[in-house]
Every structure is written in C-alpha cells, then in structure tokens.
Enzyme design. Sequence first.
Site, PDB file in Angstrom:
ATOM      1  N   GLY A 154      21.535   4.333 -22.345  1.00  0.00           N
ATOM      2  CA  GLY A 154      22.401   3.833 -23.421  1.00  0.00           C
ATOM      3  C   GLY A 154      21.738   3.633 -24.775  1.00  0.00           C
ATOM      4  O   GLY A 154      22.333   3.032 -25.669  1.00  0.00           O
ATOM      5  N   ASN A 208      22.348   2.904 -30.661  1.00  0.00           N
ATOM      6  CA  ASN A 208      22.055   3.414 -32.005  1.00  0.00           C
ATOM      7  C   ASN A 208      23.338   3.720 -32.784  1.00  0.00           C
ATOM      8  O   ASN A 208      23.453   3.384 -33.965  1.00  0.00           O
ATOM      9  CB  ASN A 208      21.189   4.671 -31.891  1.00  0.00           C
ATOM     10  CG  ASN A 208      20.895   5.293 -33.243  1.00  0.00           C
ATOM     11  OD1 ASN A 208      20.346   4.650 -34.132  1.00  0.00           O
ATOM     12  ND2 ASN A 208      21.301   6.542 -33.427  1.00  0.00           N
ATOM     13  N   ASN A 250      27.997  16.799 -28.078  1.00  0.00           N
ATOM     14  CA  ASN A 250      26.848  16.452 -27.239  1.00  0.00           C
ATOM     15  C   ASN A 250      25.582  16.549 -28.069  1.00  0.00           C
ATOM     16  O   ASN A 250      25.534  17.306 -29.048  1.00  0.00           O
ATOM     17  CB  ASN A 250      26.752  17.428 -26.055  1.00  0.00           C
ATOM     18  CG  ASN A 250      25.603  17.080 -25.114  1.00  0.00           C
ATOM     19  OD1 ASN A 250      25.413  15.904 -24.767  1.00  0.00           O
ATOM     20  ND2 ASN A 250      24.826  18.067 -24.714  1.00  0.00           N
ATOM     21  N   HIS A 278      21.497  17.387 -27.470  1.00  0.00           N
ATOM     22  CA  HIS A 278      20.556  17.930 -26.489  1.00  0.00           C
ATOM     23  C   HIS A 278      19.135  17.739 -27.040  1.00  0.00           C
ATOM     24  O   HIS A 278      18.888  18.024 -28.211  1.00  0.00           O
ATOM     25  CB  HIS A 278      20.855  19.427 -26.286  1.00  0.00           C
ATOM     26  CG  HIS A 278      20.013  20.043 -25.225  1.00  0.00           C
ATOM     27  ND1 HIS A 278      20.249  19.844 -23.883  1.00  0.00           N
ATOM     28  CD2 HIS A 278      18.904  20.834 -25.301  1.00  0.00           C
ATOM     29  CE1 HIS A 278      19.337  20.492 -23.179  1.00  0.00           C
ATOM     30  NE2 HIS A 278      18.507  21.104 -24.016  1.00  0.00           N
ATOM     31  N   ASP A 335      25.541  23.124 -22.707  1.00  0.00           N
ATOM     32  CA  ASP A 335      24.682  23.327 -23.892  1.00  0.00           C
ATOM     33  C   ASP A 335      24.943  24.625 -24.652  1.00  0.00           C
ATOM     34  O   ASP A 335      24.029  25.157 -25.294  1.00  0.00           O
ATOM     35  CB  ASP A 335      23.186  23.286 -23.485  1.00  0.00           C
ATOM     36  CG  ASP A 335      22.826  21.999 -22.759  1.00  0.00           C
ATOM     37  OD1 ASP A 335      23.377  20.947 -23.120  1.00  0.00           O
ATOM     38  OD2 ASP A 335      21.998  22.062 -21.830  1.00  0.00           O
TER      39      ASP A 335
HETATM   40  C1  GRF Z   1      19.030  11.737 -25.013  1.00  0.00           C
HETATM   41  O1  GRF Z   1      17.706  12.174 -25.019  1.00  0.00           O
HETATM   42  C2  GRF Z   1      19.947  12.886 -25.326  1.00  0.00           C
HETATM   43  O2  GRF Z   1      19.304  13.933 -25.974  1.00  0.00           O
HETATM   44  C3  GRF Z   1      20.389  13.379 -23.999  1.00  0.00           C
HETATM   45  O3  GRF Z   1      20.401  12.263 -23.174  1.00  0.00           O
HETATM   46  C4  GRF Z   1      19.499  11.295 -23.655  1.00  0.00           C
HETATM   47  C5  GRF Z   1      20.242  10.003 -23.671  1.00  0.00           C
HETATM   48  O4  GRF Z   1      19.395   8.913 -23.713  1.00  0.00           O
HETATM   49  N1  GRF Z   1      21.647  14.057 -24.095  1.00  0.00           N
HETATM   50  P1  GRF Z   1      19.991   7.462 -23.538  1.00  0.00           P
HETATM   51  O5  GRF Z   1      20.653   7.401 -22.177  1.00  0.00           O
HETATM   52  O6  GRF Z   1      20.968   7.260 -24.645  1.00  0.00           O
HETATM   53  O7  GRF Z   1      18.842   6.519 -23.605  1.00  0.00           O
END
Ligand code: GRF
Length: 210
Positions: free
Chosen positions: A27, A32, A113, A115, A162
Amino acid sequence: MPESLSAKHQTRDDDPRRLAVFLSGSGRTLVNLQQKIDARELDAEIISVVASRPCLGIERAGELGLPTEVRSDPFTSETLLEHVKEHRIGLIVLAGYLSLLPIPPQLERRVLNIHPGLLPGDGTGGRFGGRGMYGKRVHQAVLDAGEQESGCTVHYCSAQYDAGPVILREACPVLPDDDPAALAARVFELELEAYPKALQLAIDEHRRKE
Ligand code: GRF
C-alpha cells in the site's frame, strides 16, 4: 483537507477524479496518492480501495479512513462494471494489484497501472513485463540483462499484462553494485512522482473530452 469531490462534483457519474485503487500488497503507492491529493498536487478523490486478499495495503487504507473491500474472488467484467457504477468511479488505479482484470470495452482507457520497469509500449510486455513479471523478478531480469537503465512505466491496462498504451515512463540508471533491492528502491522513488503525474495527465485528458 480539500472539500470532498463527491460533495463538489455531483453532476457526472464517471468523473475521472473519482478513483478506485486496487491493490494486493503493502500500500505504499496508495498512501503516496492520498498524500498527493491532500497536498493538492493531484486533483482527485479516492472513493474506494479494493484488495484481492487481506494485506497491509488494505489496513493502511482503513487507517486513512478510506472505504475498503477485500474481494478474493476474481472480478468478471460484469462485477467490475457493477463496482464502477455503484461507486460512480471514473478511473481504476492499480497499485500493486496482482490479478489480471477483464476490462470491458466501457472501461478501456479507464484502468491504469504502474510497472516497476521500462515497458516498450508496443502492445507487448517486452522483456521486463508480462505475466509473472512483478516485484523483485523485474529488477532481477533487468540486472541479468546487463541493462544500464531501468525505470517505471504508467500505462492503461489492456487484455494482457503490462501491454496497454503508455502514458509515461521515467528512467533511472542501473549502478554497477546494484542488487534487486537497491534497484527497486531507486525505481520506487521515481514511481512516487510518476504515478500522480500520469494520473493527473489521464484525468485532464478525460476531462477535456467532457
Ligand atoms: C510498485 O512497485 C508498483 O510498481 C507495482 O507494485 C508495487 C506496489 O507497491 N505495480 P506497494 O504495494 O504500493 O508498496
């Protein structure tokens, strides 16, 4: 706190500022985004948070006071549309969501999304994207390929992992002593700015069409 969008903008059900965030992990991306919204750097509101399993991300969403739901059964295109209609969602934001969503035509260019690698944007996931290519595996593949650059890609989702149209990419160097964890940390720093920026671009694009 900014005035709630749901109170301010009652005219359009699919206002692109009304976000659903889907996640399966820790999360950080969700937190963020909420911080950028609170700082008025992103003109949006998180209306719902959906997790594919119990996880830290859904706990963090609860702590932020956001409406949460754990849905362990995979979405069908019908149940996805139902969620969108019920909550009057404009954009679905995948934030570490590990299931492939069956996106119906009505939701094309409405699911985003991020990536943690550079995707080619040619309708494939390229060498560093695609099924099973997530988290540490992406960074390991980049290191194994001897790349001098990595980064992150924000894209609209399509029927394959992706592979949808790219909104933006941000790059960073791969350093000689990098291991997957060091590279992941550098890429994630890029993600913190890239995702809100790309989301605002997507929101603006949709609003121009209103
Ligand atoms: C991120 O690195 C994003 O690129 C990928 O999943 C990760 C999510 O991180 N799609 P978090 O679960 O928000 O900490």
